[in-house]
Design an enzyme around this catalytic site. Structure first.
Site, PDB file in Angstrom:
ATOM      1  N   MET A   1       0.838  -1.205   0.000  1.00  0.00           N
ATOM      2  CA  MET A   1       0.000   0.000   0.000  1.00  0.00           C
ATOM      3  C   MET A   1       0.870   1.250   0.000  1.00  0.00           C
ATOM      4  O   MET A   1       0.410   2.339   0.351  1.00  0.00           O
ATOM      5  CB  MET A   1      -0.950   0.004   1.192  1.00  0.00           C
TER       6      MET A   1
ATOM      7  N   HIS B   1       9.388  -3.507   3.491  1.00  0.00           N
ATOM      8  CA  HIS B   1       8.945  -3.725   2.115  1.00  0.00           C
ATOM      9  C   HIS B   1      10.128  -4.041   1.204  1.00  0.00           C
ATOM     10  O   HIS B   1      10.048  -4.903   0.325  1.00  0.00           O
ATOM     11  CB  HIS B   1       8.232  -2.475   1.579  1.00  0.00           C
TER      12      HIS B   1
ATOM     13  N   ASP C   1       2.392  -9.359   9.285  1.00  0.00           N
ATOM     14  CA  ASP C   1       0.951  -9.543   9.127  1.00  0.00           C
ATOM     15  C   ASP C   1       0.664 -11.047   9.075  1.00  0.00           C
ATOM     16  O   ASP C   1       0.266 -11.589   8.036  1.00  0.00           O
ATOM     17  CB  ASP C   1       0.474  -8.839   7.860  1.00  0.00           C
TER      18      ASP C   1
ATOM     19  N   SER D   1       4.251   1.043   8.189  1.00  0.00           N
ATOM     20  CA  SER D   1       4.001   2.369   7.625  1.00  0.00           C
ATOM     21  C   SER D   1       3.297   3.269   8.633  1.00  0.00           C
ATOM     22  O   SER D   1       3.415   4.494   8.565  1.00  0.00           O
ATOM     23  CB  SER D   1       3.151   2.238   6.355  1.00  0.00           C
TER      24      SER D   1
END
Length: 295
Positions: free
Chosen positions: A34, A41, A155, A191
């Site tokens: 996102m 990332h 996650d 983030s």
């Protein structure tokens, strides 16, 4: 200087560019994001890059995984920095669609849902969240048709849900789980960390400390999952700036709550500790696999 990735904003252009790479015999990798990219990332991209010939990173703040009142509008958007990080990580194609491109009929159309796994933990706190995640990931899989897709273990439940979706819907791809990347002080990279004030940032470290205490207890012989849950909750609730959402000890594969933690003599994937809490208005999650000492 690293090569600048091509940026596609339309599904048709993304498919065309991926088809060209596939025609050349290059394995296709995908890292869905996102945006607001950080070193976690980048680690996903590097891991995927090492296994594929053509790497796609999607950057799309997906509206269907945010409930009313959540931070969709203020979710950080840093396109220039994101493009720079993608270039440094070896991304070949950035797929950066608009919401209108991904949901031309609006966000009330067809959804993909994974029952069971989607309704516990994060799903209990955010009932529509995983429906949005699995829908957009299924769309990305259909658009890019990757051979390999990388997801972070921070996650943890998201990966479990996506793994089940891939199995149930026969997506012909391999999922690549990538370990949590942490800041030097132990905070899991996210983030949303940029929302935290300096004081909140220090308070947020209690999540990692709680997981460490749980791991230490299990190494020391603790087998009661309820006792480990209490260790997690007590540590997190000791920090005044942090409001506990959940502290769970679950089967690492099914996410079913455990009554007793297995030792090394047992079969199966073992246990995992998962925590979620709010620090101010910012919701953070973290997890750690629990050790399996000798019986």
């Amino acid at each position: 200087m690293p090569d600048t990735p091509v940026v596609a904003s339309s599904i048709a252009e993304c498919r065309r560019l991926v088809a060209e790479a596939r025609w050349k015999g290059q394995p296709i990798g995908l890292v869905p994001t996102m945006g607001a990219l950080h070193d976690g990332h980048v680690r996903l991209m590097e891991a995927c890059r090492s296994r594929c010939g053509f790497l796609v990173a999607s950057i799309f703040v997906n509206p269907t995984q945010f409930a009313p009142g959540e931070d969709y509008q203020r979710y950080p958007r840093t396109p220039d920095e994101d493009h720079r990080r993608c270039a440094e990580a070896g991304v070949d194609l950035i797929f950066e669609p608009t919401a209108e491109e991904m949901y031309p009929g609006g966000s009330s159309g067809t959804f993909v849902e994974v029952p069971g796994l989607s309704s516990v933990l994060e799903g209990r706190s955010r009932p529509t969240h995983f429906r949005g995640v699995t829908t957009v990931v299924a769309k990305l899989f259909n658009i890019v048709r990757p051979d390999l897709a990388a997801f972070g273990l921070k996650d943890y439940q998201q990966l479990a849900v996506i793994r089940r979706m891939v199995l149930d819907l026969d997506f012909p791809l391999e999922l690549l789980p990538v370990p949590i990347v942490r800041e030097p002080d132990g905070l899991a990279m996210s983030s949303r960390n940029r929302y935290l004030s300096a004081e909140q940032r220090r308070a947020a470290l209690v999540l990692r400390r709680a997981l460490e205490e749980a791991e230490e207890a299990v190494v020391g012989g603790e087998r009661s999952a309820d006792r480990v849950r209490q260790i997690l909750a007590d540590r997190i609730e000791s920090e005044a700036l942090v409001a506990l959402d959940y502290a769970e000890v679950a089967d690492a594969a099914t996410l079913e709550p455990l009554a007793e933690l297995p030792d090394a003599s047992g079969a199966g994937p073992g246990g995992v500790a998962l925590v979620a809490a709010r620090v101010g208005t910012t919701r953070l999650i973290d997890n750690a696999p629990l050790p399996r000492p000798a019986p």
